[in-house]
Design a protein around this motif. Structure first.
Motif, PDB file in Angstrom:
ATOM      1  N   ARG A   1     -72.046  19.456  25.582  1.00 22.95           N
ATOM      2  CA  ARG A   1     -72.016  18.927  24.222  1.00 22.95           C
ATOM      3  C   ARG A   1     -72.469  19.999  23.235  1.00 22.95           C
ATOM      4  O   ARG A   1     -71.923  20.140  22.149  1.00 22.95           O
ATOM      5  CB  ARG A   1     -72.940  17.700  24.139  1.00 22.95           C
ATOM      6  CG  ARG A   1     -72.728  16.909  22.874  1.00 22.95           C
ATOM      7  CD  ARG A   1     -73.561  15.648  22.875  1.00 22.95           C
ATOM      8  NE  ARG A   1     -73.213  14.728  23.951  1.00 22.95           N
ATOM      9  CZ  ARG A   1     -73.960  13.673  24.277  1.00 22.95           C
ATOM     10  NH1 ARG A   1     -75.088  13.444  23.638  1.00 22.95           N
ATOM     11  NH2 ARG A   1     -73.591  12.863  25.240  1.00 22.95           N
ATOM     12  N   LEU A   2     -73.474  20.763  23.634  1.00 24.40           N
ATOM     13  CA  LEU A   2     -73.992  21.814  22.750  1.00 24.40           C
ATOM     14  C   LEU A   2     -72.929  22.887  22.525  1.00 24.40           C
ATOM     15  O   LEU A   2     -72.773  23.406  21.432  1.00 24.40           O
ATOM     16  CB  LEU A   2     -75.228  22.431  23.394  1.00 24.40           C
ATOM     17  CG  LEU A   2     -76.119  23.261  22.497  1.00 24.40           C
ATOM     18  CD1 LEU A   2     -76.732  22.376  21.435  1.00 24.40           C
ATOM     19  CD2 LEU A   2     -77.217  23.903  23.326  1.00 24.40           C
ATOM     20  N   ASN A   3     -72.168  23.198  23.583  1.00 29.32           N
ATOM     21  CA  ASN A   3     -71.135  24.231  23.450  1.00 29.32           C
ATOM     22  C   ASN A   3     -70.002  23.776  22.542  1.00 29.32           C
ATOM     23  O   ASN A   3     -69.473  24.550  21.768  1.00 29.32           O
ATOM     24  CB  ASN A   3     -70.567  24.592  24.825  1.00 29.32           C
ATOM     25  CG  ASN A   3     -71.541  25.460  25.588  1.00 29.32           C
ATOM     26  OD1 ASN A   3     -72.422  26.057  24.992  1.00 29.32           O
ATOM     27  ND2 ASN A   3     -71.392  25.510  26.894  1.00 29.32           N
ATOM     28  N   VAL A   4     -69.650  22.501  22.665  1.00 26.09           N
ATOM     29  CA  VAL A   4     -68.571  21.988  21.823  1.00 26.09           C
ATOM     30  C   VAL A   4     -68.973  22.053  20.356  1.00 26.09           C
ATOM     31  O   VAL A   4     -68.250  22.541  19.510  1.00 26.09           O
ATOM     32  CB  VAL A   4     -68.236  20.533  22.217  1.00 26.09           C
ATOM     33  CG1 VAL A   4     -67.285  19.926  21.193  1.00 26.09           C
ATOM     34  CG2 VAL A   4     -67.607  20.505  23.603  1.00 26.09           C
ATOM     35  N   SER A   5     -70.181  21.602  20.075  1.00 27.91           N
ATOM     36  CA  SER A   5     -70.614  21.480  18.676  1.00 27.91           C
ATOM     37  C   SER A   5     -71.672  22.526  18.391  1.00 27.91           C
ATOM     38  O   SER A   5     -72.702  22.231  17.834  1.00 27.91           O
ATOM     39  CB  SER A   5     -71.197  20.100  18.446  1.00 27.91           C
ATOM     40  OG  SER A   5     -72.354  19.972  19.230  1.00 27.91           O
ATOM     41  N   HIS A   6     -71.375  23.784  18.754  1.00 28.13           N
ATOM     42  CA  HIS A   6     -72.460  24.759  18.748  1.00 28.13           C
ATOM     43  C   HIS A   6     -73.077  24.960  17.377  1.00 28.13           C
ATOM     44  O   HIS A   6     -74.178  25.452  17.266  1.00 28.13           O
ATOM     45  CB  HIS A   6     -71.983  26.097  19.316  1.00 28.13           C
ATOM     46  CG  HIS A   6     -70.963  26.772  18.465  1.00 28.13           C
ATOM     47  ND1 HIS A   6     -71.272  27.853  17.707  1.00 28.13           N
ATOM     48  CD2 HIS A   6     -69.662  26.487  18.239  1.00 28.13           C
ATOM     49  CE1 HIS A   6     -70.172  28.233  17.039  1.00 28.13           C
ATOM     50  NE2 HIS A   6     -69.190  27.416  17.353  1.00 28.13           N
ATOM     51  N   ASN A   7     -72.351  24.586  16.331  1.00 28.41           N
ATOM     52  CA  ASN A   7     -72.965  24.795  15.026  1.00 28.41           C
ATOM     53  C   ASN A   7     -73.207  23.498  14.268  1.00 28.41           C
ATOM     54  O   ASN A   7     -73.418  23.507  13.070  1.00 28.41           O
ATOM     55  CB  ASN A   7     -72.101  25.743  14.202  1.00 28.41           C
ATOM     56  CG  ASN A   7     -72.919  26.934  13.737  1.00 28.41           C
ATOM     57  OD1 ASN A   7     -74.138  26.922  13.885  1.00 28.41           O
ATOM     58  ND2 ASN A   7     -72.270  27.918  13.175  1.00 28.41           N
ATOM     59  N   ARG A   8     -73.137  22.395  15.000  1.00 26.92           N
ATOM     60  CA  ARG A   8     -73.373  21.129  14.298  1.00 26.92           C
ATOM     61  C   ARG A   8     -74.856  20.795  14.280  1.00 26.92           C
ATOM     62  O   ARG A   8     -75.682  21.514  14.805  1.00 26.92           O
ATOM     63  CB  ARG A   8     -72.584  20.016  14.971  1.00 26.92           C
ATOM     64  CG  ARG A   8     -71.080  20.167  14.792  1.00 26.92           C
ATOM     65  CD  ARG A   8     -70.484  19.041  13.974  1.00 26.92           C
ATOM     66  NE  ARG A   8     -71.028  19.011  12.624  1.00 26.92           N
ATOM     67  CZ  ARG A   8     -70.499  19.673  11.602  1.00 26.92           C
ATOM     68  NH1 ARG A   8     -69.482  20.453  11.766  1.00 26.92           N
ATOM     69  NH2 ARG A   8     -71.026  19.559  10.401  1.00 26.92           N
TER      70      ARG A   8
END
Ligand SMILES: Nc1ncnc2c1ncn2[C@@H]1O[C@H](COP(=O)(O)OP(=O)(O)O)[C@@H](O)[C@H]1O
Ligand SMILES: [Mg+2]
Lengths: 219, 241
Positions: free
Chosen positions: A211-218
């Motif tokens: 999840r962190l990789n998908v939304s790395h800048n969210r």
């Protein structure tokens, strides 16, 4: 000799599992608090402070956990202090956990761009304020997956405390084996319980990481 | 009376002496452009003035107070002089508004309502009043840089150091940032800008400083420096552009 039904075995193992869980929680939380201090020391600009933290980390990462448990238990006894098994187990596991978490977290703090330190410094924040309001909130997000992942090691590490006589899951398994002469069954169940504890942890670590990789800048 | 006084400052990184005795005064309300080749020490000079690098020799004073090492002295200095960076360096976990509020609350202990009021005024000043709740990654580079300016202004500094603040921007976004800086200059803010925008330096700045190999090679009003460069190095530098 008393007859053990399957249910007796399972019930005894589950009762002992409580101690595995409790020891894991204590080690993880205590290790986390100590780890935070060690990590702060490790990244300190003061070389002596940083060297002390580095020595600590290398010592605890460079020796087997089992030796640390022996030293905490038998070593203290040699020095004239009788420590109960739970205290020796808890202390050794906390210190061991702290050494690993502090290094995991240091990596996360150092992954934060240098510009974040410089911008917050130029806004007149002190080093503590920079950490508290700018660096840690960002570092924590990337630290969660490896931290949860490491909690699996803590749970498995508690098994070693059976050797100094702390009665948790593994120790209960040994006792039951001696009484039932069914090592395969008993240790099979023990392994199954460990798996039931650890698998959700490693799985959630994987999911969090993805999840962190998908939304790395969210946010 | 000068706001920033740099006296014979030297700075080394290991064996590499990057600033070889810099002397420079910046008056209150003055707008100074620093130009020069890459590697000539421009960024290092600004970073020394802001205390991000420690000088090896010489002295820097801001508003009459000598810059000394130590966290308390640095804090005092940085309350007087803000800095804007090429790479914006907004805090990505906070909205634009929170970016502007944070140091007011943390450093100056300004209560949240006042800090928010200030943040809204500063964002309005840079033309971003409607972006209070936007996160940095929802903003264009030009908008992010303007938030960074608002964030520095919210601390009410006496001067700002700007290190190539438009160099990371797409060409069409440069002018919106320069317009904000021009406005600040017109309002009397003291500015020290490292820049490659020669037209801007000529139009807006009171003085141009040409740095070469760690020294101030030439100084003067823009009209003079650009029209009659006195040294071959500056001639070459201007010709290169
Ligand atoms: N932190 C540092 N460590 C070592 N060398 C540095 C560091 N910062 C800058 N330098 C060196 O100092 C010189 C001047 O750099 P800088 O001030 O960034 O120049 P400019 O901003 O004019 O391009 C360069 O040679 C650079 O390699
Ligand atoms: Mg530079």
């Amino acid at each position: 000799m008393i007859e053990f039904t399957y249910w007796d075995i399972i019930r005894n193992l589950l009762l002992a599992t409580r101690w595995t869980i409790l020891l894991s929680l204590v080690s993880f939380i205590g290790g986390g608090l100590v780890g935070l201090i060690v990590m702060s020391m490790r990244i300190s600009k003061n070389r002596i402070v940083s060297a002390i933290a580095r020595g600590y980390i290398e010592l605890f990462q460079g020796t087997p956990l089992l030796m640390q448990l022996f030293l905490a238990f038998f070593g203290m006894a040699l020095l004239g202090f009788t420590v109960p098994a739970w205290l020796a187990a808890g202390t050794a596991l906390i210190l061991w956990t702290a050494a690993f978490l502090s290094e995991i977290w240091r990596g996360c703090v150092q992954a934060i761009a240098k510009g974040q330190w410089e911008a917050s410094a130029s806004l007149a924040m002190s080093r503590f304020e920079q950490m508290r309001y700018v660096i840690l909130p960002q570092a924590i997000r990337i630290a969660i997956p490896p931290t949860v992942g490491f909690s699996v090691q803590v749970v498995k590490g508690t098994a070693l405390t059976s050797i100094i006589g702390f009665i948790e899951l593994t120790r209960a398994g040994t006792t039951l084996t001696n009484a039932t002469f069914q090592p395969f069954l008993v240790y099979g169940l023990v392994a199954l319980i460990y798996f039931a504890l650890c698998w959700p942890l490693s799985k959630s670590s994987q999911i969090l990481e993805r999840r962190l990789n998908v939304s790395h800048n969210r946010h | 009376m000068s706001l920033i006084t740099v006296t014979d400052v030297r700075k080394r990184f290991g064996e590499n002496e990057v600033l070889k005795g810099i002397t420079l005064e910046v008056g209150r309300g003055e707008v100074v452009a620093i130009i020069g080749k890459s590697g000539s020490g421009k960024s290092t000079l600004l970073r020394c003035i802001n205390g991000l690098e420690q000088i090896n020799d010489g002295a820097i004073s801001v508003a009459g107070a000598q810059l000394l090492p130590g966290e308390a002295a640095l804090r005092q200095l940085r309350l007087k002089i803000g800095m804007i960076f090429q790479s914006f360096n907004l805090f990505p976990h906070l909205t634009a508004g929170r970016n502007v509020m944070l140091s007011q609350q943390v450093v100056k202990k300004t209560p949240a309502p006042e800090a928010e009021g200030m943040a809204r005024r500063m964002l309005e000043q840079v033309g971003l009043s409607e972006k209070f709740d936007a996160y940095p990654d929802e903003l264009s580079g030009g908008q992010q840089q303007r938030v960074a300016i608002a964030r520095a202004l919210a601390m009410e500094p006496m001067g700002l150091l700007c290190d190539e603040i438009t160099s990371a921007l797409d060409p069409e976004l440069v002018s919106e940032v320069l317009a904000v800086v021009k406005q600040l200059a017109a309002e009397g803010m003291t500015l020290v800008m490292v820049t490659h925008e020669m037209k801007f330096a000529r139009d807006v700045c009171d003085r141009v400083v040409f740095m070469h190999q760690g020294r101030v090679h030439e100084v003067g009003p823009p009209a003079e420096v650009f029209a009659n460069p006195g040294t071959p190095e500056l001639k070459q530098f201007l010709g290169m552009l």
